[in-house]
Motif scaffolding. Sequence first.
Motif, PDB file in Angstrom:
ATOM      1  N   UNK A 260       0.840  -1.203   0.000  1.00  0.00           N
ATOM      2  CA  UNK A 260       0.000   0.000   0.000  1.00  0.00           C
ATOM      3  C   UNK A 260       0.873   1.251   0.000  1.00  0.00           C
ATOM      4  N   UNK A 261       1.871   1.245   0.868  1.00  0.00           N
ATOM      5  CA  UNK A 261       2.716   2.442   1.011  1.00  0.00           C
ATOM      6  C   UNK A 261       3.509   2.711  -0.267  1.00  0.00           C
ATOM      7  N   UNK A 262       4.048   1.652  -0.870  1.00  0.00           N
ATOM      8  CA  UNK A 262       4.923   1.858  -2.036  1.00  0.00           C
ATOM      9  C   UNK A 262       4.152   2.026  -3.345  1.00  0.00           C
ATOM     10  N   UNK A 263       3.020   1.342  -3.467  1.00  0.00           N
ATOM     11  CA  UNK A 263       2.336   1.337  -4.780  1.00  0.00           C
ATOM     12  C   UNK A 263       0.952   1.972  -4.760  1.00  0.00           C
ATOM     13  N   UNK A 329       2.124   0.257 -10.288  1.00  0.00           N
ATOM     14  CA  UNK A 329       1.683   1.250 -11.262  1.00  0.00           C
ATOM     15  C   UNK A 329       2.749   1.492 -12.334  1.00  0.00           C
ATOM     16  N   UNK A 330       4.024   1.570 -11.932  1.00  0.00           N
ATOM     17  CA  UNK A 330       5.096   1.852 -12.897  1.00  0.00           C
ATOM     18  C   UNK A 330       5.622   0.576 -13.554  1.00  0.00           C
ATOM     19  N   UNK A 331       4.927  -0.525 -13.360  1.00  0.00           N
ATOM     20  CA  UNK A 331       5.339  -1.791 -13.978  1.00  0.00           C
ATOM     21  C   UNK A 331       6.339  -2.559 -13.136  1.00  0.00           C
ATOM     22  N   UNK A 332       6.685  -2.016 -11.962  1.00  0.00           N
ATOM     23  CA  UNK A 332       7.660  -2.703 -11.103  1.00  0.00           C
ATOM     24  C   UNK A 332       7.035  -3.971 -10.543  1.00  0.00           C
ATOM     25  N   UNK A 333       7.802  -5.103 -10.559  1.00  0.00           N
ATOM     26  CA  UNK A 333       7.235  -6.348 -10.025  1.00  0.00           C
ATOM     27  C   UNK A 333       7.021  -6.265  -8.512  1.00  0.00           C
TER      28      UNK A 333
END
Length: 386
Positions: A260-263, A329-333
């Motif tokens: 939640x915090x990161x994405x 969101x930025x496509x990061x796994x």
Amino acid sequence: MSILTSLQLILYALVWGLGCAVHREERPALLHWLGFALLAALQAALVAWRPEGPVWLTHTGSNVATVFSLAFAGRGVLVFLRLRPPDALWFGLPLLALGVLLFIGPAATSARVGAMAFFNALLLGAVFMQARPAFLAEFGRRMAWIATLPVLAQLALNLFFVGWGLLQLPLDITGAQAVPTATWAVALVSAGTFNFLFIFLVALRLLNRLREQASRDALTGVANRRAMQERLHLEWERARRYGRPLVAIAVDVDHFKRINDQHGHAVGDRALQAVAQALQAQVRETDQLSRLGGEEFLVLMPQAQVAQEGQRLAERLRAAVAALELRGAAGAPITLTASFGLSESQPDDADREALLRRADQALYAAKRRGRNAAVRWSAELAGATD
Ligand SMILES: Nc1nc2c(ncn2[C@@H]2O[C@H](COP(=O)(O)OP(=O)(O)OP(=O)(O)O)[C@@H](O)[C@H]2O)c(=O)[nH]1
């Protein structure tokens, strides 16, 4: 008689009209039935206008109104059942009936009534054939029979009139004798049954949907805490009665707060949906997966043993969550894992919550042991919490 029928049908139309105003979801079907009731009322009013009114209206007009009213009723049933009505049939047949009835004219009574009854019978047959399987699937056999009765009564009446038209039987169907009385009785009873039945079915569908919503978790679609408590009550009683243990597996997604915090919360929501799907794909039909809230899930396995089926399923669930491939969101796994705590009902359990408490203790142990693990409850874990 016919003016009373007309008034009764206008009341039905009023009910369908009110229904349209308050029940958006079913509006397309209710609009059809509003059309049905109005056209049927028109038909009865035109008959009541005999013999003073113009024959084209009171005879040909009333027959056309009958065919169109049935077309509206039947098409409405298909729309209500979320079926696709073949429009060539549902628009084509009434229009063809209109042409044929205009061609026959008001004077040739037996040909006119026979033709009207022929088109009615075709429409009734078409709705019966297409609607019955879907109707049975949603409302069951008993309701299907109740719905079939007005259709069969109408069909029988119309087939009788087709025969009457073809054979030119010397029957008076316009006076006060047995045949017209029976005709009105069938028309009244079948219209009444149809209306009340479908008012009831609209309400029943709504009730079923509310029940369903009350027991489902809105985000993931799996059972919610309330449904879990109901099932636990049932299975726990069954386990005690038959001495077959019940297994609970508490599931908690690891470090979910970080996702939640990161994405962001939306990605967090998607992750929860993916986890629920992955878990659901592993559990049996007879097991229950529920979301207790946040990132906590629970699996109930009736008639299972924790050391065997329980442990095997927990391992499969763990692997399924760890194998999820999610992207932010930025496509990061995004790496996702979950921890699992298992427990089994015991004959000396004071209440069913004891089973859940032990599953929770085992879950905390799995978290303490580094997460992404499944831990089976043992007596040493009792009293240990995070
Ligand atoms: N996106 C989303 N987040 C939720 C929802 N419900 C709860 N959460 C979040 O889930 C997180 C749970 O965090 P914690 O209970 O601290 O646990 P954790 O981060 O998973 O850590 P561990 O359980 O110790 O591995 C909190 O940040 C809540 O805001 C939800 O419906 N959607």
